[in-house]
Design a protein around this motif. Structure first.
Motif, PDB file in Angstrom:
ATOM      1  N   LEU A  97       0.830  -1.211   0.000  1.00 16.34           N
ATOM      2  CA  LEU A  97       0.000   0.000   0.000  1.00 16.34           C
ATOM      3  C   LEU A  97       0.863   1.258   0.000  1.00 16.34           C
ATOM      4  O   LEU A  97       0.536   2.232  -0.684  1.00 16.34           O
ATOM      5  CB  LEU A  97      -0.970  -0.023   1.176  1.00 16.34           C
ATOM      6  N   ALA A  98       1.984   1.242   0.718  1.00 16.08           N
ATOM      7  CA  ALA A  98       2.899   2.391   0.710  1.00 16.08           C
ATOM      8  C   ALA A  98       3.450   2.598  -0.698  1.00 16.08           C
ATOM      9  O   ALA A  98       3.538   3.730  -1.188  1.00 16.08           O
ATOM     10  CB  ALA A  98       4.033   2.183   1.709  1.00 16.08           C
ATOM     11  N   TYR A  99       3.811   1.509  -1.378  1.00 15.49           N
ATOM     12  CA  TYR A  99       4.323   1.586  -2.747  1.00 15.49           C
ATOM     13  C   TYR A  99       3.257   2.183  -3.674  1.00 15.49           C
ATOM     14  O   TYR A  99       3.526   3.115  -4.432  1.00 15.49           O
ATOM     15  CB  TYR A  99       4.730   0.192  -3.237  1.00 15.49           C
ATOM     16  N   LEU A 100       2.053   1.631  -3.603  1.00 17.40           N
ATOM     17  CA  LEU A 100       0.985   2.078  -4.496  1.00 17.40           C
ATOM     18  C   LEU A 100       0.581   3.531  -4.250  1.00 17.40           C
ATOM     19  O   LEU A 100       0.194   4.234  -5.180  1.00 17.40           O
ATOM     20  CB  LEU A 100      -0.227   1.159  -4.353  1.00 17.40           C
ATOM     21  N   ARG A 101       0.689   3.955  -3.010  1.00 18.50           N
ATOM     22  CA  ARG A 101       0.328   5.339  -2.660  1.00 18.50           C
ATOM     23  C   ARG A 101       1.524   6.283  -2.712  1.00 18.50           C
ATOM     24  O   ARG A 101       1.391   7.455  -2.372  1.00 18.50           O
ATOM     25  CB  ARG A 101      -0.311   5.351  -1.271  1.00 18.50           C
ATOM     26  N   ARG A 102       2.670   5.743  -3.095  1.00 23.22           N
ATOM     27  CA  ARG A 102       3.911   6.523  -3.224  1.00 23.22           C
ATOM     28  C   ARG A 102       4.278   7.237  -1.921  1.00 23.22           C
ATOM     29  O   ARG A 102       4.577   8.428  -1.915  1.00 23.22           O
ATOM     30  CB  ARG A 102       3.811   7.518  -4.375  1.00 23.22           C
ATOM     31  N   GLU A 103       4.261   6.481  -0.850  1.00 20.76           N
ATOM     32  CA  GLU A 103       4.570   7.030   0.460  1.00 20.76           C
ATOM     33  C   GLU A 103       6.000   6.674   0.871  1.00 20.76           C
ATOM     34  O   GLU A 103       6.512   5.612   0.523  1.00 20.76           O
ATOM     35  CB  GLU A 103       3.597   6.473   1.513  1.00 20.76           C
ATOM     36  N   GLY A 104       6.617   7.570   1.639  1.00 21.39           N
ATOM     37  CA  GLY A 104       7.948   7.310   2.199  1.00 21.39           C
ATOM     38  C   GLY A 104       8.973   6.991   1.135  1.00 21.39           C
ATOM     39  O   GLY A 104       9.132   7.734   0.162  1.00 21.39           O
ATOM     40  N   GLN A 105       9.659   5.860   1.298  1.00 21.48           N
ATOM     41  CA  GLN A 105      10.712   5.460   0.371  1.00 21.48           C
ATOM     42  C   GLN A 105      10.200   5.205  -1.052  1.00 21.48           C
ATOM     43  O   GLN A 105      10.982   5.088  -1.988  1.00 21.48           O
ATOM     44  CB  GLN A 105      11.432   4.218   0.890  1.00 21.48           C
TER      45      GLN A 105
END
Length: 150
Positions: A49-57
């Motif tokens: 989900l972080a990857y898909l939402r372009r969050e953090g790293q």
């Protein structure tokens, strides 16, 4: 990335898989069949989900054209990830293939209720696994017209 000789454009594939053996088999399937698609791997649901939402790293992550999603993941289960993807207006257009070891009817039914585009049970045999990955590639690259990247 250059287009393959057959004129097909490579696609971005996000593999959400926590089993290193299954990651390796998928990578080998891509390499063995000269699949020119770019394969990015994340190992748990929260990371997906972080990857898909372009969050953090993942601030510079490329939106995938296709997601291969395992169901049994740490941190955020694949069912939760699928539900989050399909209720997000920015992500819901991305086809999601559930690629899992589960053959349970309730997992199949729930995945389709959550709007999975396909449900594929992972073969344990390496040659069959390669064949399945190649068939997924053929279908989503050669047969299906994918939506433009958002």
């Amino acid at each position: 990335m250059t287009a393959p000789a057959d004129g097909r454009s490579p696609i971005e594939v996000l593999l959400v898989e926590d089993d290193p053996g299954d990651v390796l088999m998928t990578q080998e399937a891509f390499e063995e069949h000269k699949l020119r698609n770019r394969l990015t791997v994340v190992s748990d649901g929260a990371e997906a989900l972080a990857y898909l939402r372009r969050e953090g790293q993942y601030a510079d992550a490329v939106t995938p054209d296709l997601i291969l999603l395992d169901l049994n993941l740490p941190r955020r289960d694949g069912r939760e990830v699928l539900e989050e993807i399909k209720k997000d207006d920015a992500l819901c257009r991305i086809p999601v293939v559930v690629l899992t070891t589960s053959q349970a009817d309730e997992d199949i039914l729930r995945s389709y209720q959550l709007h999975a585009n396909a449900y594929v049970t992972k073969p344990v045999d390496f040659e069959r696994f390669i064949s399945v990955v190649r068939q997924i590639d053929e279908f989503f690259v050669s047969v299906v017209k994918l939506p433009p990247r958002g």
